[in-house]
Design a protein around this motif. Sequence first.
Motif, mmCIF file in Angstrom:
data_model
loop_
_atom_site.group_PDB
_atom_site.id
_atom_site.type_symbol
_atom_site.label_atom_id
_atom_site.label_comp_id
_atom_site.label_asym_id
_atom_site.label_seq_id
_atom_site.Cartn_x
_atom_site.Cartn_y
_atom_site.Cartn_z
ATOM 1 N N TYR A 76 -7.146 -4.049 4.046
ATOM 2 C CA TYR A 76 -7.191 -3.792 2.584
ATOM 3 C C TYR A 76 -6.046 -4.517 2.049
ATOM 4 N N ILE A 86 0.867 -1.124 0.074
ATOM 5 C CA ILE A 86 0.032 0.009 -0.050
ATOM 6 C C ILE A 86 1.008 1.250 0.003
ATOM 7 N N GLU A 138 -6.069 -8.368 1.608
ATOM 8 C CA GLU A 138 -7.078 -8.897 0.517
ATOM 9 C C GLU A 138 -6.260 -8.918 -0.953
ATOM 10 N N ARG A 139 -5.319 -8.075 -1.052
ATOM 11 C CA ARG A 139 -4.720 -7.878 -2.258
ATOM 12 C C ARG A 139 -3.170 -8.692 -2.173
#
Length: 288
Positions: free
Chosen positions: A244, A186, A247-248
């Motif tokens: 977040y 991220i 999940e990626r």
Amino acid sequence: MSSMSRFRHVYNGKLFQNSFSSRPQNQQIVFYSKVPRGFKNTQKKENIGFTGYIFLIVPATTFCLGVWQFNRRRWKIDKIAELENKVKLAAPDLFPENLASVSEEEYTKYKVRGHFDHTQEIFIGPRSLLSDDGGTRGFGLISTGEKVGYHVITPFQVENGPRILINRGWIPRTMLDPRTRAEGQIQGTVDLVGMLRNDEETLAMVPKNQVEKDTWFSRDIGALASRLHTQKIFLDLDLQSSVYAAERGGPIGGQTRISLRNDHVQYMLTWWGVSILTTILWLKRFVW
């Protein structure tokens, strides 16, 4: 005089007879007498005395130490429950602008804003994946495949603040290469919640970190901070803050294990065992 004479004597009120052969007068005659089978000396021992009371200190002291360990065990169980509640339910504090104001209490929960420096990562492991209820998925060092992984330690630049260390969470060992989880890296400013951690207490069987090879088996905050050029502040990212990225393909947060040593049962049983043993020895010496 006959060839056999009878010698009669009384022992504790009972009559016993021993036989002996007639011998010349110039020879010594020796008499042997045995305590009757089943006979017990019922004579009471003398007063315990000062020495006896001195030796009584040992069983009394070890018994008290056992009680102290019992109370310590209850305190430790309550403390662990308190910390688990704090990690899961307590509201986070805002990360202070002044480093001197950072709590020294482990498991303090902080909310921070800033961005990661994904160009530098360190992996600590191997580690089993902790579930959201604190249990483990996988079986540590003896496992294979996706059951064993590593914790990803990444520098984090706090907005208008210091550069600190954050354990982003667990990844399988097949995804150590950041390119295999590029979408989970991220970028930009993020708001996170993490738990303050101290250096990790390790067992003798755990290998020492090989800093020069970037091989890490345990959390040594001072060495990590020196290696990644950060302050000596280490946060475990909570599960919600990692959703977040996870999940990626990114690390799974919430890998905070409450690790307070609770070996008071062992000490408690040891002290009470010594107390029982020394009590029996004292009774046999001064009473029975």
